[in-house]
Design a protein around this motif. Structure first.
Motif, PDB file in Angstrom:
ATOM      1  N   PHE A  45      38.682  -8.120 -20.753  1.00 18.64           N
ATOM      2  CA  PHE A  45      39.555  -7.506 -21.774  1.00 18.64           C
ATOM      3  C   PHE A  45      39.046  -7.845 -23.168  1.00 18.64           C
ATOM      4  O   PHE A  45      39.152  -7.043 -24.090  1.00 18.64           O
ATOM      5  N   VAL A  46      38.529  -9.053 -23.331  1.00 20.89           N
ATOM      6  CA  VAL A  46      37.894  -9.470 -24.591  1.00 20.89           C
ATOM      7  C   VAL A  46      36.509 -10.047 -24.271  1.00 20.89           C
ATOM      8  O   VAL A  46      36.293 -10.542 -23.164  1.00 20.89           O
ATOM      9  N   PRO A  47      35.610 -10.005 -25.230  1.00 23.88           N
ATOM     10  CA  PRO A  47      34.230 -10.458 -24.959  1.00 23.88           C
ATOM     11  C   PRO A  47      34.058 -11.964 -25.133  1.00 23.88           C
ATOM     12  O   PRO A  47      33.182 -12.429 -25.854  1.00 23.88           O
ATOM     13  N   ASN A  48      34.921 -12.723 -24.487  1.00 22.21           N
ATOM     14  CA  ASN A  48      34.818 -14.183 -24.553  1.00 22.21           C
ATOM     15  C   ASN A  48      35.571 -14.745 -23.354  1.00 22.21           C
ATOM     16  O   ASN A  48      36.458 -14.083 -22.797  1.00 22.21           O
ATOM     17  N   LEU A  49      35.237 -15.952 -22.968  1.00 24.21           N
ATOM     18  CA  LEU A  49      35.791 -16.577 -21.770  1.00 24.21           C
ATOM     19  C   LEU A  49      36.259 -17.977 -22.135  1.00 24.21           C
ATOM     20  O   LEU A  49      35.503 -18.738 -22.734  1.00 24.21           O
ATOM     21  N   THR A  50      37.529 -18.301 -21.779  1.00 23.10           N
ATOM     22  CA  THR A  50      37.997 -19.655 -22.111  1.00 23.10           C
ATOM     23  C   THR A  50      38.343 -20.432 -20.842  1.00 23.10           C
ATOM     24  O   THR A  50      37.503 -21.109 -20.279  1.00 23.10           O
ATOM     25  N   PHE A  51      39.576 -20.302 -20.380  1.00 18.59           N
ATOM     26  CA  PHE A  51      40.011 -21.104 -19.225  1.00 18.59           C
ATOM     27  C   PHE A  51      41.103 -20.349 -18.483  1.00 18.59           C
ATOM     28  O   PHE A  51      41.618 -19.350 -18.987  1.00 18.59           O
ATOM     29  N   GLY A  52      41.432 -20.837 -17.290  1.00 13.09           N
ATOM     30  CA  GLY A  52      42.417 -20.169 -16.452  1.00 13.09           C
ATOM     31  C   GLY A  52      43.530 -21.108 -16.026  1.00 13.09           C
ATOM     32  O   GLY A  52      43.702 -22.199 -16.595  1.00 13.09           O
ATOM     33  N   PRO A  53      44.307 -20.705 -15.006  1.00 12.27           N
ATOM     34  CA  PRO A  53      45.516 -21.454 -14.638  1.00 12.27           C
ATOM     35  C   PRO A  53      45.320 -22.951 -14.360  1.00 12.27           C
ATOM     36  O   PRO A  53      46.161 -23.744 -14.814  1.00 12.27           O
ATOM     37  N   PRO A  54      44.268 -23.390 -13.667  1.00 10.16           N
ATOM     38  CA  PRO A  54      44.184 -24.841 -13.418  1.00 10.16           C
ATOM     39  C   PRO A  54      44.066 -25.649 -14.714  1.00 10.16           C
ATOM     40  O   PRO A  54      44.672 -26.730 -14.840  1.00 10.16           O
ATOM     41  N   ALA A  55      43.295 -25.146 -15.672  1.00 12.27           N
ATOM     42  CA  ALA A  55      43.166 -25.858 -16.950  1.00 12.27           C
ATOM     43  C   ALA A  55      44.494 -25.843 -17.698  1.00 12.27           C
ATOM     44  O   ALA A  55      44.935 -26.867 -18.246  1.00 12.27           O
ATOM     45  N   VAL A  56      45.172 -24.680 -17.692  1.00  9.57           N
ATOM     46  CA  VAL A  56      46.445 -24.586 -18.411  1.00  9.57           C
ATOM     47  C   VAL A  56      47.471 -25.544 -17.795  1.00  9.57           C
ATOM     48  O   VAL A  56      48.257 -26.195 -18.496  1.00  9.57           O
ATOM     49  N   LYS A  57      47.430 -25.673 -16.474  1.00 11.76           N
ATOM     50  CA  LYS A  57      48.329 -26.621 -15.799  1.00 11.76           C
ATOM     51  C   LYS A  57      48.029 -28.068 -16.239  1.00 11.76           C
ATOM     52  O   LYS A  57      48.941 -28.879 -16.416  1.00 11.76           O
ATOM     53  N   ALA A  58      46.767 -28.358 -16.443  1.00 13.75           N
ATOM     54  CA  ALA A  58      46.391 -29.702 -16.922  1.00 13.75           C
ATOM     55  C   ALA A  58      46.861 -29.914 -18.369  1.00 13.75           C
ATOM     56  O   ALA A  58      47.282 -31.020 -18.731  1.00 13.75           O
TER      57      ALA A  58
END
Ligand code: DX5
Ligand code: ZN
Length: 236
Positions: A45-58
């Protein structure tokens, strides 16, 4: 999380040290952040990659205020449960991310979170006229999403339109992108009450010099102080 129209500063951890999120979150909260803004990007959706659910849970373990999760992903619906499980308080999806924003907002609330909808700079306020009653937050993008530190795109007119459309409904208007002490005042005067700021909060500081984060947050608050009170007095 109670609704009120006082202005919240929501630092975006997109500008934090990616090797030290826990300490960075604790530092910005200790220095006066009202919410913590978490930018999820999918390189699609955007031209960049950050983090997903496991990181957000941390991250959740370190957030004592409000975890405001901004999804810049498409599709959204298959991930909603995972972000509920990760502990998001507010989950915001882009109206441009799929054809069924109504269903997406319903699903976010059904999963027990506050529902937000984000509008890219090219998307009109009217695009969400028929889903406002499903929203707890409208995020007005003042940059094209994908990166921190971009040049501010003025969306004051859109904020005015949204404030008129929203009326007295308990819906936050959030601004995301290029917010700093210069750009914030006219947006707050127009009716915005949540200010996301990445570079303007983190610039010049670090976990070891976190008083600089505090100074940067205070600079934004000082800049909007009179705007906030004038907005409140004309919109009780
Ligand atoms: C942009 C993100 C923003 C970003 C803002 O795609 O959604 O939250 O971190 O960063 P600044 O404040 O640096 O423009
Ligand atoms: Zn964001």
């Amino acid at each position: 999380m109670n609704f009120d129209r006082t202005v919240k500063i929501a630092p975006s951890i997109l500008s934090a040290d990616f090797a030290n999120f826990g300490a960075e979150i604790e530092a910005i909260e200790a220095q006066g952040a009202d919410w913590v803004h978490v930018d999820v990007m999918d390189n699609h959706f955007v031209p960049n990659l950050t983090f997903g659910p496991p990181a957000v849970k941390a991250f959740r373990k370190h957030v004592k205020t409000v975890m405001d999760v901004h999804l810049m992903i498409s599709p959204v619906d298959p991930s909603i449960e995972a972000y509920a499980d990760a502990g998001a308080d507010i989950l915001t999806a882009h109206v441009e991310a799929g054809p069924h924003i109504h269903r997406t907002l319903q699903a976010i609330r059904s999963a027990g979170m506050k529902a937000g909808v984000a509008l890219n700079p090219g998307t009109p306020a009217e695009s969400i006229a028929h889903v406002l009653d499903l929203c707890d937050l409208v995020c007005v993008m003042t940059v094209n999403p994908g990166f921190g530190g971009q040049e501010f795109i003025d969306m004051t007119d859109k904020v005015h339109s949204l404030r008129r459309m929203i009326g007295d409904r308990p819906i936050n208007i959030e601004i995301d992108g290029g917010v700093d002490p210069n750009t914030a005042p006219s947006l707050v005067a127009a009716g915005a009450n949540v200010l996301v700021a990445g570079s303007a909060v983190f610039k010049g500081g670090s976990v070891a010099t976190s008083q600089i984060y505090g100074h940067n947050i205070t600079a934004i608050r000082d800049a909007i102080d009179d705007k906030e009170s004038s907005f409140r007095s004309s919109n009780p």
